[in-house]
Design a protein around this motif. Structure first.
Motif, PDB file in Angstrom:
ATOM      1  N   PHE A 228       0.572  -1.574  -0.147  1.00 52.83           N
ATOM      2  CA  PHE A 228       0.002  -0.048  -0.071  1.00 52.83           C
ATOM      3  C   PHE A 228       1.155   1.087  -0.060  1.00 52.83           C
ATOM      4  CE2 PHE A 228      -2.773   2.899   2.579  1.00 52.83           C
ATOM      5  CZ  PHE A 228      -3.402   3.179   1.600  1.00 52.83           C
ATOM      6  N   ARG A 229       2.301   0.938   0.751  1.00 50.77           N
ATOM      7  CA  ARG A 229       2.832   2.632   0.089  1.00 50.77           C
ATOM      8  C   ARG A 229       3.436   2.823  -1.270  1.00 50.77           C
ATOM      9  NH1 ARG A 229       2.773   5.842   4.776  1.00 50.77           N
ATOM     10  NH2 ARG A 229       3.662   4.562   7.075  1.00 50.77           N
ATOM     11  N   ASN A 230       3.472   1.564  -1.505  1.00 54.47           N
ATOM     12  CA  ASN A 230       3.928   1.653  -3.215  1.00 54.47           C
ATOM     13  C   ASN A 230       3.236   2.316  -4.067  1.00 54.47           C
ATOM     14  OD1 ASN A 230       6.812   1.092  -2.615  1.00 54.47           O
ATOM     15  ND2 ASN A 230       5.854  -1.221  -3.426  1.00 54.47           N
ATOM     16  N   TYR A 231       1.972   1.860  -3.741  1.00 53.22           N
ATOM     17  CA  TYR A 231       0.257   2.883  -4.072  1.00 53.22           C
ATOM     18  C   TYR A 231       0.374   4.202  -3.960  1.00 53.22           C
ATOM     19  CZ  TYR A 231      -4.482   3.302  -5.944  1.00 53.22           C
ATOM     20  OH  TYR A 231      -5.738   4.113  -5.955  1.00 53.22           O
ATOM     21  N   GLN A 232       0.445   4.216  -2.231  1.00 51.99           N
ATOM     22  CA  GLN A 232       0.180   5.454  -1.866  1.00 51.99           C
ATOM     23  C   GLN A 232       0.763   6.730  -2.368  1.00 51.99           C
ATOM     24  OE1 GLN A 232       0.560   5.193   2.001  1.00 51.99           O
ATOM     25  NE2 GLN A 232      -1.540   6.035   2.574  1.00 51.99           N
ATOM     26  N   ALA A 233       2.874   6.268  -2.816  1.00 51.69           N
ATOM     27  CA  ALA A 233       3.779   6.808  -3.464  1.00 51.69           C
ATOM     28  C   ALA A 233       3.335   7.826  -4.713  1.00 51.69           C
ATOM     29  CB  ALA A 233       4.884   5.734  -3.305  1.00 51.69           C
ATOM     30  N   GLY A 234       2.549   6.187  -5.429  1.00 55.92           N
ATOM     31  CA  GLY A 234       2.238   7.189  -6.858  1.00 55.92           C
ATOM     32  C   GLY A 234       3.073   6.158  -7.515  1.00 55.92           C
ATOM     33  N   GLY A 235       4.500   6.045  -7.553  1.00 51.55           N
ATOM     34  CA  GLY A 235       5.625   5.151  -8.458  1.00 51.55           C
ATOM     35  C   GLY A 235       6.387   5.300  -7.822  1.00 51.55           C
ATOM     36  N   ARG A 236       7.469   4.464  -8.530  1.00 53.74           N
ATOM     37  CA  ARG A 236       8.441   4.156  -7.080  1.00 53.74           C
ATOM     38  C   ARG A 236       9.465   3.572  -8.555  1.00 53.74           C
ATOM     39  NH1 ARG A 236       8.684   1.589  -2.685  1.00 53.74           N
ATOM     40  NH2 ARG A 236      10.864   2.479  -2.231  1.00 53.74           N
ATOM     41  N   ALA A 237      11.213   3.994  -8.153  1.00 51.65           N
ATOM     42  CA  ALA A 237      11.830   4.092  -9.508  1.00 51.65           C
ATOM     43  C   ALA A 237      12.099   2.673  -8.995  1.00 51.65           C
ATOM     44  CB  ALA A 237      13.451   4.789  -8.851  1.00 51.65           C
ATOM     45  N   VAL A 238      12.745   2.166 -10.261  1.00 54.30           N
ATOM     46  CA  VAL A 238      13.240   0.260  -9.635  1.00 54.30           C
ATOM     47  C   VAL A 238      14.538  -0.175 -10.261  1.00 54.30           C
ATOM     48  CG1 VAL A 238      10.826   0.117  -9.136  1.00 54.30           C
ATOM     49  CG2 VAL A 238      10.874  -0.596 -11.087  1.00 54.30           C
ATOM     50  N   THR A 239      14.883  -1.489  -9.886  1.00 59.02           N
ATOM     51  CA  THR A 239      16.027  -2.111 -11.475  1.00 59.02           C
ATOM     52  C   THR A 239      15.555  -3.814 -10.536  1.00 59.02           C
ATOM     53  OG1 THR A 239      17.442  -0.899 -10.684  1.00 59.02           O
ATOM     54  CG2 THR A 239      18.096  -2.652 -11.317  1.00 59.02           C
ATOM     55  N   LEU A 240      15.449  -4.113 -11.703  1.00 51.21           N
ATOM     56  CA  LEU A 240      15.058  -5.837 -11.798  1.00 51.21           C
ATOM     57  C   LEU A 240      16.181  -6.964 -12.165  1.00 51.21           C
ATOM     58  CD1 LEU A 240      12.367  -3.862 -12.253  1.00 51.21           C
ATOM     59  CD2 LEU A 240      11.669  -6.129 -13.215  1.00 51.21           C
ATOM     60  N   THR A 241      16.998  -7.527 -11.851  1.00 49.88           N
ATOM     61  CA  THR A 241      17.629  -8.291 -11.304  1.00 49.88           C
ATOM     62  C   THR A 241      17.146  -9.369 -12.400  1.00 49.88           C
ATOM     63  OG1 THR A 241      19.463  -6.905 -10.392  1.00 49.88           O
ATOM     64  CG2 THR A 241      19.816  -9.059 -10.926  1.00 49.88           C
ATOM     65  N   VAL A 242      16.874 -10.247 -12.979  1.00 46.03           N
ATOM     66  CA  VAL A 242      16.110 -11.446 -14.132  1.00 46.03           C
ATOM     67  C   VAL A 242      17.519 -12.151 -14.122  1.00 46.03           C
ATOM     68  CG1 VAL A 242      14.501 -11.712 -15.750  1.00 46.03           C
ATOM     69  CG2 VAL A 242      14.437  -9.838 -14.825  1.00 46.03           C
ATOM     70  N   PRO A 243      16.844 -13.302 -13.757  1.00 57.43           N
ATOM     71  CA  PRO A 243      17.767 -14.518 -13.851  1.00 57.43           C
ATOM     72  C   PRO A 243      17.520 -15.174 -15.320  1.00 57.43           C
ATOM     73  CG  PRO A 243      15.700 -15.592 -12.879  1.00 57.43           C
ATOM     74  CD  PRO A 243      16.147 -13.955 -12.508  1.00 57.43           C
ATOM     75  N   SER A 244      18.328 -15.650 -15.884  1.00 58.53           N
ATOM     76  CA  SER A 244      18.280 -16.155 -17.053  1.00 58.53           C
ATOM     77  C   SER A 244      19.964 -17.235 -17.317  1.00 58.53           C
ATOM     78  CB  SER A 244      18.166 -15.153 -17.788  1.00 58.53           C
ATOM     79  OG  SER A 244      18.401 -15.532 -19.153  1.00 58.53           O
ATOM     80  N   THR A 245      19.559 -18.499 -17.811  1.00 60.86           N
ATOM     81  CA  THR A 245      20.597 -18.797 -18.310  1.00 60.86           C
ATOM     82  C   THR A 245      21.355 -18.274 -19.213  1.00 60.86           C
ATOM     83  OG1 THR A 245      19.634 -20.364 -19.118  1.00 60.86           O
ATOM     84  CG2 THR A 245      19.573 -21.215 -17.179  1.00 60.86           C
ATOM     85  N   ALA A 246      20.766 -17.711 -20.164  1.00 50.64           N
ATOM     86  CA  ALA A 246      21.127 -17.219 -20.892  1.00 50.64           C
ATOM     87  C   ALA A 246      22.451 -15.986 -20.761  1.00 50.64           C
ATOM     88  CB  ALA A 246      20.609 -16.817 -22.313  1.00 50.64           C
ATOM     89  N   GLY A 247      22.456 -15.943 -20.025  1.00 44.96           N
ATOM     90  CA  GLY A 247      23.606 -14.899 -19.226  1.00 44.96           C
ATOM     91  C   GLY A 247      23.082 -13.570 -18.079  1.00 44.96           C
ATOM     92  N   GLY A 248      21.332 -13.558 -18.051  1.00 45.00           N
ATOM     93  CA  GLY A 248      21.053 -12.726 -17.281  1.00 45.00           C
ATOM     94  C   GLY A 248      20.339 -10.917 -17.946  1.00 45.00           C
ATOM     95  N   LEU A 249      19.390 -10.489 -17.248  1.00 43.18           N
ATOM     96  CA  LEU A 249      18.889  -9.104 -17.742  1.00 43.18           C
ATOM     97  C   LEU A 249      18.418  -8.518 -16.541  1.00 43.18           C
ATOM     98  CD1 LEU A 249      15.652 -10.800 -20.257  1.00 43.18           C
ATOM     99  CD2 LEU A 249      18.137  -9.402 -21.267  1.00 43.18           C
ATOM    100  N   VAL A 250      18.358  -6.888 -16.857  1.00 39.15           N
ATOM    101  CA  VAL A 250      18.680  -6.116 -15.605  1.00 39.15           C
ATOM    102  C   VAL A 250      17.583  -4.754 -16.338  1.00 39.15           C
ATOM    103  CG1 VAL A 250      19.797  -4.283 -14.125  1.00 39.15           C
ATOM    104  CG2 VAL A 250      20.854  -6.194 -14.400  1.00 39.15           C
ATOM    105  N   VAL A 251      16.538  -4.326 -15.828  1.00 39.22           N
ATOM    106  CA  VAL A 251      15.289  -3.714 -16.302  1.00 39.22           C
ATOM    107  C   VAL A 251      16.116  -2.308 -15.610  1.00 39.22           C
ATOM    108  CG1 VAL A 251      13.097  -3.098 -16.684  1.00 39.22           C
ATOM    109  CG2 VAL A 251      13.808  -5.346 -17.076  1.00 39.22           C
TER     110      VAL A 251
END
Length: 261
Positions: free
Chosen positions: A67-90
């Motif tokens: 609910f805190r995230n919703y109250q803030a309206g939006g948040r800056a994020v970094t997603l470290t995504v696992p992958s056998t091909a090397g991995g992704l970062v969003v």
């Protein structure tokens, strides 16, 4: 015959240090008592790092963290995504009131083929391929060059990670009383980018769709979410979602994109 009362001359001199000894003994006792008091106070301060069932304060903070995230309206994020091909970062932003995420995706190894801009909702993913993806997405998304597809929560670690990140906002708090009953626990303390946080494992019944096993939250004293780690069904390694890794930039929906909060 003269009788001398009292102690021999040398005895009195030998007894004089005794008050000093008594004072030293008293000082040691007081020091020990102070140390014992300090240990008791430290034990009551909540500084323990052991695993235990959520107390009422911890349950309340876990209940309001989305609910805190919703109250803030939006948040800056970094997603470290696992992958056998090397991995992704969003790296980007999520508008939790509208239900849209936007950012830049960069990969390593074979996953560099996915580099570019990305915008997503709970049902749709739009990608804008770029041979040389920037470190941050432009404030205004390009008007053309986008390719859309449905978001799937199985078989794709990227899509599962996007869905998990988008689901970390809610327009109402969870039920704090039910969280401990459903298996939520506190497992320790940590520091995330200078913020002292409690690490909690969420309840089994509310694991986000697309996750495998439990979801772990790094939560501040006021319920602010700073990190989330969740297992992804299609990968052996978890996705890690970090908040406030850069400045939040308002998300601008692309033409024709309808969000589903």
């Amino acid at each position: 015959m003269r009788v001398t009362r009292g102690l021999p001359r040398g005895a009195a001199g030998r007894r004089r240090p005794r008050p000093r000894l008594r004072r030293a003994a008293v000082a040691l006792v007081l020091a020990a008592a102070a140390a014992a008091t300090a240990l008791v106070l430290a034990g009551n301060s909540g500084g323990s790092t052991g695993r235990h069932a959520l107390n009422p304060d911890e349950a309340n903070r876990l209940a309001i963290t989305r609910f805190r995230n919703y109250q803030a309206g939006g948040r800056a994020v970094t997603l470290t995504v696992p992958s056998t091909a090397g991995g992704l970062v969003v790296t980007g932003s999520i508008d939790y009131r509208v239900g849209i995420g936007y950012g830049v995706v960069r990969g390593s190894g074979r996953d560099t083929s996915s580099d570019g801009l990305i915008e997503w909702t709970s049902t749709t993913v739009l990608v804008h391929p770029l041979a040389d993806a920037p470190s941050a997405a432009p404030v205004s998304p390009p008007a053309s060059g986008w390719y859309g597809r449905p978001l799937t929560t199985s078989g794709s670690s990227l899509d599962s990670s996007l869905a998990i990140a988008l689901g970390l906002g809610s327009d109402r708090p969870d039920n704090a009383e039910l969280l401990p009953q459903n298996g939520a626990v506190r497992v320790g303390q940590d520091t995330v980018r200078g913020h002292r946080v409690d690490v909690m494992v969420g309840p089994r019944s509310s694991a986000a769709k697309g996750t495998s096993g439990t979801v772990r939250y790094w939560i501040g004293p006021d319920g602010t979410m700073y990190r989330v780690r969740a297992g992804v069904a299609s990968e052996s390694q978890p996705v890690v979602i970090d908040f406030d890794t850069q400045k939040y930039v308002a998300v601008r929906p692309l033409p024709g994109v309808s969000a589903t909060p």
